[in-house]
Design an enzyme around this catalytic site. Structure first.
Site, mmCIF file in Angstrom:
data_model
loop_
_atom_site.group_PDB
_atom_site.id
_atom_site.type_symbol
_atom_site.label_atom_id
_atom_site.label_comp_id
_atom_site.label_asym_id
_atom_site.label_seq_id
_atom_site.Cartn_x
_atom_site.Cartn_y
_atom_site.Cartn_z
ATOM 1 N N ASP A 12 3.577 8.871 -60.227
ATOM 2 C CA ASP A 12 3.895 7.722 -59.387
ATOM 3 C C ASP A 12 4.866 6.833 -60.173
ATOM 4 O O ASP A 12 4.511 6.314 -61.231
ATOM 5 C CB ASP A 12 2.581 6.983 -59.092
ATOM 6 C CG ASP A 12 2.778 5.692 -58.323
ATOM 7 O OD1 ASP A 12 3.933 5.286 -58.092
ATOM 8 O OD2 ASP A 12 1.754 5.082 -57.957
ATOM 9 N N ASN A 26 16.775 1.149 -48.324
ATOM 10 C CA ASN A 26 17.635 1.250 -47.130
ATOM 11 C C ASN A 26 18.759 0.209 -47.263
ATOM 12 O O ASN A 26 18.686 -0.691 -48.101
ATOM 13 C CB ASN A 26 16.825 1.042 -45.847
ATOM 14 C CG ASN A 26 16.017 -0.243 -45.883
ATOM 15 O OD1 ASN A 26 16.577 -1.336 -45.943
ATOM 16 N ND2 ASN A 26 14.697 -0.126 -45.893
ATOM 17 N N GLY A 34 7.263 4.793 -47.978
ATOM 18 C CA GLY A 34 7.535 5.708 -49.091
ATOM 19 C C GLY A 34 7.549 5.008 -50.441
ATOM 20 O O GLY A 34 6.762 4.092 -50.706
ATOM 21 N N VAL A 35 8.475 5.425 -51.288
ATOM 22 C CA VAL A 35 8.525 4.880 -52.646
ATOM 23 C C VAL A 35 8.948 3.402 -52.611
ATOM 24 O O VAL A 35 8.495 2.600 -53.432
ATOM 25 C CB VAL A 35 9.445 5.760 -53.535
ATOM 26 C CG1 VAL A 35 10.906 5.626 -53.195
ATOM 27 C CG2 VAL A 35 9.199 5.464 -55.004
ATOM 28 N N ASP A 36 9.764 3.033 -51.651
ATOM 29 C CA ASP A 36 10.198 1.644 -51.468
ATOM 30 C C ASP A 36 8.982 0.740 -51.233
ATOM 31 O O ASP A 36 8.810 -0.297 -51.901
ATOM 32 C CB ASP A 36 11.150 1.603 -50.258
ATOM 33 C CG ASP A 36 11.962 0.324 -50.169
ATOM 34 O OD1 ASP A 36 11.859 -0.513 -51.076
ATOM 35 O OD2 ASP A 36 12.702 0.177 -49.172
ATOM 36 N N SER A 119 16.259 10.202 -50.932
ATOM 37 C CA SER A 119 16.573 10.741 -49.587
ATOM 38 C C SER A 119 15.674 11.880 -49.110
ATOM 39 O O SER A 119 15.833 12.337 -47.986
ATOM 40 C CB SER A 119 18.036 11.224 -49.479
ATOM 41 O OG SER A 119 18.929 10.148 -49.383
ATOM 42 N N TYR A 123 14.276 10.029 -45.143
ATOM 43 C CA TYR A 123 15.675 10.324 -44.831
ATOM 44 C C TYR A 123 15.947 11.811 -44.640
ATOM 45 O O TYR A 123 17.062 12.189 -44.253
ATOM 46 C CB TYR A 123 16.606 9.713 -45.877
ATOM 47 C CG TYR A 123 16.859 8.222 -45.673
ATOM 48 C CD1 TYR A 123 16.269 7.517 -44.625
ATOM 49 C CD2 TYR A 123 17.701 7.514 -46.519
ATOM 50 C CE1 TYR A 123 16.495 6.166 -44.430
ATOM 51 C CE2 TYR A 123 17.946 6.157 -46.332
ATOM 52 C CZ TYR A 123 17.337 5.484 -45.282
ATOM 53 O OH TYR A 123 17.581 4.135 -45.086
HETATM 54 N N1 AR6 Z 1 6.586 7.712 -56.865
HETATM 55 C C1 AR6 Z 1 7.528 8.669 -56.896
HETATM 56 N N2 AR6 Z 1 8.020 9.276 -55.786
HETATM 57 C C2 AR6 Z 1 7.512 8.876 -54.591
HETATM 58 C C3 AR6 Z 1 6.530 7.864 -54.473
HETATM 59 C C4 AR6 Z 1 6.057 7.271 -55.682
HETATM 60 N N3 AR6 Z 1 5.137 6.314 -55.669
HETATM 61 N N4 AR6 Z 1 6.236 7.706 -53.148
HETATM 62 C C5 AR6 Z 1 7.002 8.582 -52.471
HETATM 63 N N5 AR6 Z 1 7.772 9.298 -53.325
HETATM 64 P P1 AR6 Z 1 11.188 8.065 -49.358
HETATM 65 P P2 AR6 Z 1 14.045 8.253 -48.656
HETATM 66 C C6 AR6 Z 1 8.759 10.345 -53.038
HETATM 67 O O1 AR6 Z 1 10.790 8.277 -47.957
HETATM 68 O O2 AR6 Z 1 13.859 9.602 -48.118
HETATM 69 C C7 AR6 Z 1 11.890 3.900 -46.969
HETATM 70 O O3 AR6 Z 1 11.193 3.399 -45.867
HETATM 71 C C8 AR6 Z 1 8.637 11.084 -51.732
HETATM 72 O O4 AR6 Z 1 7.686 12.141 -51.824
HETATM 73 O O5 AR6 Z 1 10.475 7.030 -50.155
HETATM 74 O O6 AR6 Z 1 15.232 7.969 -49.558
HETATM 75 C C9 AR6 Z 1 13.118 3.066 -47.324
HETATM 76 O O7 AR6 Z 1 12.936 1.711 -47.013
HETATM 77 C C10 AR6 Z 1 10.060 11.617 -51.546
HETATM 78 O O8 AR6 Z 1 10.243 12.869 -52.214
HETATM 79 O O9 AR6 Z 1 12.778 7.670 -49.470
HETATM 80 C C11 AR6 Z 1 14.194 3.692 -46.497
HETATM 81 O O10 AR6 Z 1 14.236 3.165 -45.193
HETATM 82 C C12 AR6 Z 1 10.927 10.572 -52.252
HETATM 83 O O11 AR6 Z 1 10.019 9.710 -52.952
HETATM 84 C C13 AR6 Z 1 13.797 5.144 -46.448
HETATM 85 O O12 AR6 Z 1 12.388 5.182 -46.655
HETATM 86 C C14 AR6 Z 1 11.787 9.738 -51.338
HETATM 87 O O13 AR6 Z 1 11.101 9.471 -50.116
HETATM 88 C C15 AR6 Z 1 14.440 5.942 -47.564
HETATM 89 O O14 AR6 Z 1 14.130 7.290 -47.410
#
Ligand code: AR6
Length: 174
Positions: A12, A26, A34-36, A119, A123
């Protein structure tokens, strides 16, 4: 030969005590899922306040904030492309998101930085296509830079970790 400063771990990203963690944000920098969402939850409300002052970030670029209650000192917010089937310059924009984050790190004298898989969640960018782009972009950047000492790819879950390791090992022979 791949750079020894690159590490691939499972975990994490919000738990890492590095100089900077990268957020997959975003364009509005308004937080999200997600991670955000995880980063904003741990950092606390001051992070959103600082993001609102910045006022957004175009796809492929990056912006720096403090880390507040995170163990990391800074957050580098970057915006990866939304997957559109591979016909909308997504590969180029993804590489740009990594490069912009690294360049911003260097400008701010950051020595250790951790990336999520930008992404590849909401995304929709396929991870088997994103991972080699991420690894090659970082490797190529490090070849021209000696400020950065550690670049950590944080894989969320075992499947992501296995996939990243496979491409990382393949880079040894390319
Ligand atoms: N630590 C590490 N990786 C993580 C964590 C964590 N705590 N949580 C999720 N991931 P995403 P995107 C991974 O959706 O696709 C948001 O709403 C996850 O498994 O977080 O770039 C933003 O506000 C995946 O492989 O980001 C944007 O609107 C990776 O992080 C949108 O999502 C990215 O998934 C961005 O989408």
């Amino acid at each position: 030969m791949i750079d020894q400063r690159i590490e691939i771990i499972e975990g994490d990203i919000t738990k890492l005590a590095v100089d900077a963690i990268v957020n997959a944000a975003n364009e509005m920098l308004l937080g999200g899922g997600g991670v955000d969402g995880a980063i904003h939850r741990v950092a606390g409300p001051q992070l959103l306040e600082e993001c609102l002052k910045i006022g957004g970030c175009p796809t492929g670029e990056a912006r720096l904030t403090q880390g507040y209650h995170l163990p990391a000192r800074y957050v580098i917010h970057t915006v990866g492309p939304i997957w559109a089937g591979g016909v909308d310059n997504e590969d180029v924009m993804l590489a740009s998101a990594y490069r912009s984050s690294l360049a911003l790190a260097v400008q701010n004298d950051i020595h250790s930085i951790a990336f999520p898989s930008i992404s590849t969640g909401s995304y929709g960018f396929p991870m088997e296509r994103a991972a080699p782009i991420a690894l090659r972009t970082v490797r190529d950047f490090l070849a021209t830079n000696s400020t950065l000492q550690r670049v950590i790819f944080v894989c969320f879950g075992e499947a992501a970790h296995t996939l990243y390791l496979r491409f990382y090992n393949a880079l040894h022979i390319t």
